[in-house]
Design an enzyme around this catalytic site. Structure first.
Site, PDB file in Angstrom:
ATOM      1  CB  SER A 172      -8.023   0.464  -1.544  1.00 63.60           C
ATOM      2  OG  SER A 172      -7.700   1.910  -1.403  1.00 63.60           O
ATOM      3  CE  LYS A 193      -3.464   2.176   0.518  1.00 64.98           C
ATOM      4  NZ  LYS A 193      -4.680   1.580  -0.578  1.00 64.98           N
TER       5      LYS A 193
END
Length: 260
Positions: free
Chosen positions: A51, A112
């Site tokens: 990701s 993230k």
């Protein structure tokens, strides 16, 4: 011939007992020091997914600084409910790569990039990111071919995004018509952050609500720390049970790479 009285400690037994006690004390002290270092200063994490490509790859072994944002209960292993909020809280900088606990369960570690600060308005329009109604500029880079899973190799576009203030980083994009390329406007609540993966079309992040197994807004006290450096890296095929893969599947070009 003299005999030892039963129950009376001999010099040999006493010496062995003292040595055992010293060994146990050394182990306990070492564990306590390691725990303090892990809680207060640094903690290692292994990247489990794609990701955050192209900046973090599955198999990267990163070091996270705990002191960057102050400390919460999530700074401590198993997140014991010892206190609420953050101690010596420090602000998050837009663009930081952060590790945090998934808000929906408070246990799972996610990594993230923090792009939305409290009060910000964010939206994806045709694959482009807008923050506070301003387009985040991006410059196209050379595309790359990447494994998207199950042995499928395809070409993926790369861009260098530039945040207000000049901070830059590279993102990866499969196109402008993905499920997360057109969104409503997100308004980040006070005491929360908005986190997006650099692999824009392959990331469950704040664009996806918890009800759909996404992240949603990240509470400040769920932040664990800031990702600082890739210490080591191996391809996903490497395994501890096959020592030869420690060398054959190593990615030395990623060793000691400072994150930005």
């Amino acid at each position: 011939m003299s005999q030892n009285v039963q129950g009376v400690e001999t010099p040999e037994k006493s010496s062995a007992l003292k040595e055992l006690v010293e060994i146990v004390k050394t182990i306990v002290y070492a564990l306590l020091i390691a725990l303090v270092l892990r809680v207060i200063f640094f903690q290692p994490f292994t990247i489990p997914s794609a990701s955050m490509e192209p900046n973090l790859y599955e198999g990267d072994y990163i070091i996270v600084s705990k002191y960057s944002y102050g400390w919460s209960k999530h700074s401590i292993p198993f997140s014991p409910p010892l206190f609420e909020g953050r101690i010596l809280e420090r602000p998050v900088n837009r663009g930081d790569i952060a590790v945090f606990k998934l808000p929906s369960d408070g246990r799972t570690d996610y990594v993230k990039r923090i792009l939305g600060l409290p009060g910000d308005r964010l939206q994806m329009r045709d694959g482009l990111l807008y923050i506070n109604d301003k387009l985040i500029e991006r410059e196209p880079l050379s595309p790359v071919r990447t494994d998207v899973g199950y042995g499928q190799i395809r070409e993926v576009a790369r861009y260098q995004e530039r945040l207000p203030g000049g901070r830059t980083y590279v993102t990866q994009d499969f196109g402008t018509d993905g499920d997360l390329d057109k969104t409503d406007v997100y308004i980040v609540p006070e005491g929360h952050y908005f986190a997006i993966g650099d692999n824009r079309d392959n990331s469950l992040d704040s664009r996806v609500p918890p009800a759909l197994n996404g992240v949603g807004y990240v509470p400040a006290d769920h932040l664990v720390g800031k990702a600082e450096i890739i210490l080591l890296s191996w391809k996903p095929e490497a395994t501890i049970f096959k020592p030869w893969t420690w060398v054959l599947d190593a990615r030395p070009s990623r060793f000691f790479k400072v994150l930005k």
